[in-house]
Design a protein around this motif. Sequence first.
Motif, short mmCIF file in Angstrom:
data_model
loop_
_atom_site.label_atom_id
_atom_site.label_comp_id
_atom_site.label_asym_id
_atom_site.label_seq_id
_atom_site.Cartn_x
_atom_site.Cartn_y
_atom_site.Cartn_z
N GLU A 128 0.83 -1.21 0.00
CA GLU A 128 0.00 0.00 0.00
C GLU A 128 0.87 1.26 0.00
O GLU A 128 0.59 2.22 -0.73
N ILE A 129 1.92 1.26 0.79
CA ILE A 129 2.84 2.41 0.83
C ILE A 129 3.46 2.63 -0.54
O ILE A 129 3.48 3.75 -1.07
N ILE A 130 3.96 1.56 -1.14
CA ILE A 130 4.61 1.68 -2.44
C ILE A 130 3.60 2.11 -3.50
O ILE A 130 3.88 2.97 -4.33
N SER A 131 2.41 1.55 -3.46
CA SER A 131 1.37 1.92 -4.43
C SER A 131 0.98 3.39 -4.28
O SER A 131 0.75 4.08 -5.29
N ASP A 132 0.91 3.88 -3.06
CA ASP A 132 0.60 5.29 -2.83
C ASP A 132 1.70 6.19 -3.41
O ASP A 132 1.41 7.22 -4.00
N ILE A 133 2.95 5.78 -3.24
CA ILE A 133 4.06 6.54 -3.80
C ILE A 133 3.97 6.54 -5.33
O ILE A 133 4.12 7.58 -5.98
N VAL A 134 3.68 5.38 -5.91
CA VAL A 134 3.56 5.26 -7.36
C VAL A 134 2.44 6.16 -7.87
O VAL A 134 2.61 6.90 -8.85
N ASP A 135 1.30 6.12 -7.21
CA ASP A 135 0.17 6.97 -7.62
C ASP A 135 0.55 8.44 -7.58
O ASP A 135 0.26 9.20 -8.50
N TYR A 136 1.22 8.85 -6.50
CA TYR A 136 1.64 10.24 -6.36
C TYR A 136 2.61 10.64 -7.48
O TYR A 136 2.43 11.66 -8.13
N VAL A 137 3.61 9.81 -7.72
CA VAL A 137 4.60 10.11 -8.76
C VAL A 137 3.92 10.17 -10.12
O VAL A 137 4.18 11.08 -10.92
N PHE A 138 3.03 9.24 -10.39
CA PHE A 138 2.36 9.19 -11.69
C PHE A 138 1.50 10.44 -11.90
O PHE A 138 1.54 11.05 -12.97
N ILE A 139 0.77 10.84 -10.89
CA ILE A 139 -0.08 12.04 -10.99
C ILE A 139 0.78 13.28 -11.19
O ILE A 139 0.48 14.14 -12.03
N GLU A 140 1.85 13.40 -10.42
CA GLU A 140 2.75 14.55 -10.55
C GLU A 140 3.41 14.56 -11.93
O GLU A 140 3.59 15.61 -12.53
N TRP A 141 3.78 13.40 -12.42
CA TRP A 141 4.41 13.29 -13.72
C TRP A 141 3.46 13.78 -14.82
O TRP A 141 3.87 14.46 -15.75
N GLN A 142 2.17 13.46 -14.68
CA GLN A 142 1.18 13.87 -15.68
C GLN A 142 0.99 15.39 -15.67
O GLN A 142 0.58 15.96 -16.68
N LYS A 143 1.26 16.04 -14.57
CA LYS A 143 1.10 17.50 -14.46
C LYS A 143 2.24 18.25 -15.15
O LYS A 143 2.10 19.43 -15.42
N GLN A 144 3.34 17.58 -15.42
CA GLN A 144 4.51 18.22 -16.00
C GLN A 144 4.25 18.58 -17.46
O GLN A 144 3.57 17.86 -18.17
N PRO A 145 4.79 19.72 -17.91
CA PRO A 145 4.64 20.09 -19.32
C PRO A 145 5.33 19.07 -20.22
O PRO A 145 6.29 18.43 -19.82
#
Length: 68
Positions: free
Chosen positions: A40-57
């Motif tokens: 769950e911890i790792i999945s939460d980190i992955v979700d956060y990174v993925f969402i932040e990555w999508q926000k990048q230009p």
Amino acid sequence: MADITFDEITEGIREEIYSDVCQEFHYIAELPITDDQKQEIISDIVDYVFIEWQKQPICECDAYGGTN
């Protein structure tokens, strides 16, 4: 060769991020918590990174208002 769907591409990216997080934060495996909690911890980190990555230009010039 079959066409790859957007969902398959997204899943592949998530799997790559998951592997990178597991390697970078290897000490999570040693925490005195259940395997489900570790996942769950790792999945939460992955979700956060993925969402932040999508926000990048798409390219650096987009961050500065384009090329004009």
